[in-house]
Motif scaffolding. Structure first.
Motif, PDB file in Angstrom:
ATOM      1  N   GLU A  58       0.840  -1.189   0.000  1.00  0.00           N
ATOM      2  CA  GLU A  58       0.000   0.000   0.000  1.00  0.00           C
ATOM      3  C   GLU A  58       0.875   1.239   0.000  1.00  0.00           C
ATOM      4  O   GLU A  58       1.758   1.393   0.839  1.00  0.00           O
ATOM      5  N   ASP A  59       0.630   2.125  -0.943  1.00  0.00           N
ATOM      6  CA  ASP A  59       1.336   3.395  -1.009  1.00  0.00           C
ATOM      7  C   ASP A  59       0.824   4.258   0.143  1.00  0.00           C
ATOM      8  O   ASP A  59      -0.384   4.437   0.306  1.00  0.00           O
ATOM      9  N   ARG A  60       1.728   4.777   0.947  1.00  0.00           N
ATOM     10  CA  ARG A  60       1.326   5.549   2.134  1.00  0.00           C
ATOM     11  C   ARG A  60       0.563   6.821   1.772  1.00  0.00           C
ATOM     12  O   ARG A  60      -0.291   7.267   2.527  1.00  0.00           O
ATOM     13  N   LYS A  61       0.894   7.414   0.633  1.00  0.00           N
ATOM     14  CA  LYS A  61       0.249   8.670   0.249  1.00  0.00           C
ATOM     15  C   LYS A  61      -1.116   8.449  -0.393  1.00  0.00           C
ATOM     16  O   LYS A  61      -2.088   9.104  -0.029  1.00  0.00           O
ATOM     17  N   THR A  62      -1.195   7.537  -1.343  1.00  0.00           N
ATOM     18  CA  THR A  62      -2.442   7.345  -2.097  1.00  0.00           C
ATOM     19  C   THR A  62      -3.335   6.257  -1.526  1.00  0.00           C
ATOM     20  O   THR A  62      -4.488   6.146  -1.906  1.00  0.00           O
ATOM     21  N   LYS A  63      -2.798   5.433  -0.644  1.00  0.00           N
ATOM     22  CA  LYS A  63      -3.532   4.297  -0.050  1.00  0.00           C
ATOM     23  C   LYS A  63      -3.905   3.235  -1.077  1.00  0.00           C
ATOM     24  O   LYS A  63      -4.740   2.384  -0.823  1.00  0.00           O
ATOM     25  N   GLN A  64      -3.309   3.311  -2.257  1.00  0.00           N
ATOM     26  CA  GLN A  64      -3.555   2.301  -3.279  1.00  0.00           C
ATOM     27  C   GLN A  64      -2.406   1.304  -3.274  1.00  0.00           C
ATOM     28  O   GLN A  64      -1.279   1.647  -2.943  1.00  0.00           O
ATOM     29  N   LYS A  65      -2.716   0.081  -3.679  1.00  0.00           N
ATOM     30  CA  LYS A  65      -1.672  -0.941  -3.747  1.00  0.00           C
ATOM     31  C   LYS A  65      -0.890  -0.785  -5.039  1.00  0.00           C
ATOM     32  O   LYS A  65      -1.460  -0.485  -6.082  1.00  0.00           O
ATOM     33  N   ARG A  66       0.435  -0.994  -4.928  1.00  0.00           N
ATOM     34  CA  ARG A  66       1.293  -0.915  -6.104  1.00  0.00           C
ATOM     35  C   ARG A  66       2.270  -2.081  -6.076  1.00  0.00           C
ATOM     36  O   ARG A  66       2.613  -2.593  -5.006  1.00  0.00           O
ATOM     37  N   PRO A  67       2.708  -2.520  -7.249  1.00  0.00           N
ATOM     38  CA  PRO A  67       3.647  -3.645  -7.276  1.00  0.00           C
ATOM     39  C   PRO A  67       5.037  -3.220  -6.824  1.00  0.00           C
ATOM     40  O   PRO A  67       5.446  -2.074  -7.018  1.00  0.00           O
ATOM     41  N   LYS A  68       5.742  -4.147  -6.211  1.00  0.00           N
ATOM     42  CA  LYS A  68       7.114  -3.912  -5.761  1.00  0.00           C
ATOM     43  C   LYS A  68       7.872  -5.222  -5.866  1.00  0.00           C
ATOM     44  O   LYS A  68       7.378  -6.270  -5.463  1.00  0.00           O
ATOM     45  N   ALA A  69       9.067  -5.156  -6.420  1.00  0.00           N
ATOM     46  CA  ALA A  69       9.925  -6.342  -6.488  1.00  0.00           C
ATOM     47  C   ALA A  69      10.553  -6.580  -5.116  1.00  0.00           C
ATOM     48  O   ALA A  69      10.875  -5.639  -4.392  1.00  0.00           O
ATOM     49  N   ALA A  70      10.706  -7.840  -4.771  1.00  0.00           N
ATOM     50  CA  ALA A  70      11.346  -8.225  -3.510  1.00  0.00           C
ATOM     51  C   ALA A  70      12.099  -9.528  -3.747  1.00  0.00           C
ATOM     52  O   ALA A  70      11.849 -10.236  -4.718  1.00  0.00           O
ATOM     53  N   HIS A  71      13.032  -9.821  -2.863  1.00  0.00           N
ATOM     54  CA  HIS A  71      13.760 -11.089  -2.915  1.00  0.00           C
ATOM     55  C   HIS A  71      13.468 -11.848  -1.632  1.00  0.00           C
ATOM     56  O   HIS A  71      13.475 -11.263  -0.547  1.00  0.00           O
ATOM     57  N   VAL A  72      13.188 -13.133  -1.768  1.00  0.00           N
ATOM     58  CA  VAL A  72      12.907 -13.965  -0.603  1.00  0.00           C
ATOM     59  C   VAL A  72      13.976 -15.041  -0.459  1.00  0.00           C
ATOM     60  O   VAL A  72      14.615 -15.448  -1.436  1.00  0.00           O
ATOM     61  N   PHE A  73      14.171 -15.464   0.775  1.00  0.00           N
ATOM     62  CA  PHE A  73      15.198 -16.438   1.117  1.00  0.00           C
ATOM     63  C   PHE A  73      14.573 -17.563   1.941  1.00  0.00           C
ATOM     64  O   PHE A  73      13.693 -17.324   2.772  1.00  0.00           O
ATOM     65  N   HIS A  74      15.072 -18.774   1.723  1.00  0.00           N
ATOM     66  CA  HIS A  74      14.632 -19.949   2.486  1.00  0.00           C
ATOM     67  C   HIS A  74      15.390 -19.973   3.810  1.00  0.00           C
ATOM     68  O   HIS A  74      16.528 -19.511   3.898  1.00  0.00           O
ATOM     69  N   ILE A  75      14.791 -20.563   4.812  1.00  0.00           N
ATOM     70  CA  ILE A  75      15.416 -20.623   6.138  1.00  0.00           C
ATOM     71  C   ILE A  75      16.803 -21.288   6.085  1.00  0.00           C
ATOM     72  O   ILE A  75      17.682 -20.936   6.862  1.00  0.00           O
ATOM     73  N   SER A  76      17.016 -22.206   5.151  1.00  0.00           N
ATOM     74  CA  SER A  76      18.314 -22.867   5.044  1.00  0.00           C
ATOM     75  C   SER A  76      19.408 -21.886   4.604  1.00  0.00           C
ATOM     76  O   SER A  76      20.593 -22.191   4.717  1.00  0.00           O
ATOM     77  N   GLN A  77      19.022 -20.712   4.127  1.00  0.00           N
ATOM     78  CA  GLN A  77      19.975 -19.680   3.716  1.00  0.00           C
ATOM     79  C   GLN A  77      20.273 -18.698   4.830  1.00  0.00           C
ATOM     80  O   GLN A  77      20.915 -17.690   4.638  1.00  0.00           O
ATOM     81  N   THR A  78      19.790 -19.003   6.043  1.00  0.00           N
ATOM     82  CA  THR A  78      19.950 -18.099   7.180  1.00  0.00           C
ATOM     83  C   THR A  78      20.616 -18.810   8.350  1.00  0.00           C
ATOM     84  O   THR A  78      20.649 -20.030   8.420  1.00  0.00           O
ATOM     85  N   ASP A  79      21.100 -17.987   9.273  1.00  0.00           N
ATOM     86  CA  ASP A  79      21.646 -18.472  10.540  1.00  0.00           C
ATOM     87  C   ASP A  79      20.975 -17.694  11.672  1.00  0.00           C
ATOM     88  O   ASP A  79      20.613 -16.528  11.485  1.00  0.00           O
ATOM     89  N   PRO A  80      20.845 -18.305  12.846  1.00  0.00           N
ATOM     90  CA  PRO A  80      20.312 -17.556  13.978  1.00  0.00           C
ATOM     91  C   PRO A  80      21.249 -16.410  14.330  1.00  0.00           C
ATOM     92  O   PRO A  80      22.470 -16.526  14.226  1.00  0.00           O
ATOM     93  N   MET A  81      20.665 -15.293  14.746  1.00  0.00           N
ATOM     94  CA  MET A  81      21.484 -14.153  15.200  1.00  0.00           C
ATOM     95  C   MET A  81      21.977 -14.430  16.605  1.00  0.00           C
ATOM     96  O   MET A  81      21.274 -15.038  17.404  1.00  0.00           O
ATOM     97  N   ALA A  82      23.165 -13.948  16.867  1.00  0.00           N
ATOM     98  CA  ALA A  82      23.749 -14.136  18.213  1.00  0.00           C
ATOM     99  C   ALA A  82      23.148 -13.195  19.214  1.00  0.00           C
ATOM    100  O   ALA A  82      22.567 -12.232  18.954  1.00  0.00           O
TER     101      ALA A  82
END
Length: 93
Positions: free
Chosen positions: A69-93
């Motif tokens: 949702e665009d904060r100014k217009t309150k309309q939804k707009r497309p946005k590219a994002a990258h997602v990662f699988h849990i196997s690509q992560t480590d717990p934070m210390a």
């Protein structure tokens, strides 16, 4: 966008639009299909940070299109994002 908002959007999304792309891309990377559960163990970088996990250096995400949702217009707009699988992560210390 803060990490908490990123995590909220990741787990509360209801569009299955990207699911087949996510599953296909991670299967090609050697992750078994039954271990790929979008909105459960596949998140954006910031959503993983909110979940106290760090994406490992050098890991490549899967590009998806999401609608925010665009904060100014309150309309939804497309946005590219990258997602990662849990196997690509480590717990934070």
């Amino acid at each position: 966008m803060d990490n908490a908002l990123a995590h909220h959007r990741a787990v509360s999304g209801n569009s299955p639009m990207n699911e087949s792309r996510i599953i296909s891309a991670f299967v090609q990377r050697g992750i078994p299909e039954n271990q790929i559960i979008p909105r459960v163990n596949v998140f954006t970088y910031r959503a993983w940070q909110h979940a106290k996990r760090q994406v490992k250096k050098g890991e490549k995400g899967v590009k998806v299109i999401t609608f925010i949702e665009d904060r100014k217009t309150k309309q939804k707009r497309p946005k590219a994002a990258h997602v990662f699988h849990i196997s690509q992560t480590d717990p934070m210390a």
